[in-house]
Motif scaffolding. Sequence first.
Motif, PDB file in Angstrom:
ATOM      1  N   LEU A  36       0.871  -1.166   0.000  1.00  0.00           N
ATOM      2  CA  LEU A  36       0.000   0.000   0.000  1.00  0.00           C
ATOM      3  C   LEU A  36       0.911   1.219   0.000  1.00  0.00           C
ATOM      4  CD1 LEU A  36      -2.773   1.340   0.131  1.00  0.00           C
ATOM      5  CD2 LEU A  36      -2.594   1.225   2.635  1.00  0.00           C
ATOM      6  N   ILE A  37       0.863   1.975  -1.092  1.00  0.00           N
ATOM      7  CA  ILE A  37       1.676   3.182  -1.243  1.00  0.00           C
ATOM      8  C   ILE A  37       0.768   4.359  -0.927  1.00  0.00           C
ATOM      9  CG2 ILE A  37       3.144   4.513  -2.788  1.00  0.00           C
ATOM     10  CD1 ILE A  37       3.280   1.789  -4.465  1.00  0.00           C
ATOM     11  N   LYS A  38       1.169   5.156   0.070  1.00  0.00           N
ATOM     12  CA  LYS A  38       0.290   6.188   0.612  1.00  0.00           C
ATOM     13  C   LYS A  38       0.692   7.588   0.145  1.00  0.00           C
ATOM     14  CE  LYS A  38      -0.079   3.342   4.703  1.00  0.00           C
ATOM     15  NZ  LYS A  38       0.352   3.189   6.075  1.00  0.00           N
ATOM     16  N   GLY A  39      -0.335   8.422  -0.106  1.00  0.00           N
ATOM     17  CA  GLY A  39      -0.106   9.839  -0.360  1.00  0.00           C
ATOM     18  C   GLY A  39       0.327  10.222  -1.747  1.00  0.00           C
ATOM     19  N   GLY A  43      -3.784   9.549  -5.180  1.00  0.00           N
ATOM     20  CA  GLY A  43      -4.338   8.816  -4.044  1.00  0.00           C
ATOM     21  C   GLY A  43      -3.508   7.591  -3.717  1.00  0.00           C
ATOM     22  N   ASP A  44      -3.913   6.871  -2.688  1.00  0.00           N
ATOM     23  CA  ASP A  44      -3.210   5.660  -2.277  1.00  0.00           C
ATOM     24  C   ASP A  44      -3.321   4.602  -3.374  1.00  0.00           C
ATOM     25  OD1 ASP A  44      -2.807   7.046   0.047  1.00  0.00           O
ATOM     26  OD2 ASP A  44      -4.145   5.824   1.266  1.00  0.00           O
ATOM     27  N   LYS A  45      -2.267   3.822  -3.542  1.00  0.00           N
ATOM     28  CA  LYS A  45      -2.227   2.778  -4.575  1.00  0.00           C
ATOM     29  C   LYS A  45      -1.870   1.443  -3.951  1.00  0.00           C
ATOM     30  CE  LYS A  45      -2.012   4.209  -9.060  1.00  0.00           C
ATOM     31  NZ  LYS A  45      -2.912   3.744 -10.036  1.00  0.00           N
ATOM     32  N   GLU A  46      -2.454   0.391  -4.489  1.00  0.00           N
ATOM     33  CA  GLU A  46      -2.089  -0.966  -4.106  1.00  0.00           C
ATOM     34  C   GLU A  46      -1.257  -1.578  -5.214  1.00  0.00           C
ATOM     35  OE1 GLU A  46      -5.545  -3.237  -3.124  1.00  0.00           O
ATOM     36  OE2 GLU A  46      -5.927  -2.080  -1.308  1.00  0.00           O
ATOM     37  N   PHE A 114       7.069   9.163  -0.587  1.00  0.00           N
ATOM     38  CA  PHE A 114       5.797   8.485  -0.328  1.00  0.00           C
ATOM     39  C   PHE A 114       6.040   7.218   0.489  1.00  0.00           C
ATOM     40  CE2 PHE A 114       5.611  10.579  -4.497  1.00  0.00           C
ATOM     41  CZ  PHE A 114       4.691  11.567  -4.189  1.00  0.00           C
ATOM     42  N   ASN A 115       5.372   7.119   1.622  1.00  0.00           N
ATOM     43  CA  ASN A 115       5.526   5.969   2.506  1.00  0.00           C
ATOM     44  C   ASN A 115       4.746   4.778   1.971  1.00  0.00           C
ATOM     45  OD1 ASN A 115       7.130   7.387   4.355  1.00  0.00           O
ATOM     46  ND2 ASN A 115       5.331   8.186   5.396  1.00  0.00           N
ATOM     47  N   LEU A 116       5.246   3.596   2.306  1.00  0.00           N
ATOM     48  CA  LEU A 116       4.545   2.380   1.921  1.00  0.00           C
ATOM     49  C   LEU A 116       4.645   1.357   3.034  1.00  0.00           C
ATOM     50  CD1 LEU A 116       6.691  -0.078   1.035  1.00  0.00           C
ATOM     51  CD2 LEU A 116       7.072   1.464  -0.853  1.00  0.00           C
TER      52      LEU A 116
END
Length: 124
Positions: A36-39, A43-46, A114-116
């Motif tokens: 899950l890649i956030k921000g 938007g967030d991506k899987e 981007f945090n994941l």
Amino acid sequence: MKKVSFVFSFVLLLFFAHEVQAQKNETYFVGKWDLLIKGLPEGDKEALLTFELKDGKLSGSITDKTDQKDMPFTEVSLKDSVVTVKFDHSSGQVDMNLLKKDADNLTGQINSQFNLTGIRRKEN
């Protein structure tokens, strides 16, 4: 002479311990991971992250779960418990750092922005 022998044995033991640790870290990442890649701007991506060992080296790819686009890693490096990978995306080259969190979880960042988070996928 005993001191030299002792020091040599100690250094040799440290070398082997380091090699064993590096191998453990390599095999830790092998397998499939749900990311899950956030921000991100959209938007967030899987994504699905896949690592495998080929000729003793890590390789793999990342697949966007939305459009099923598979992007193979162009570079993979392992230092301590951190894997750094590079891959080509339509927006350019992407750098991703992954850090072992526990037995089935990892954390990281993409392009240092981007945090994941990742969870090991359990295969039946």
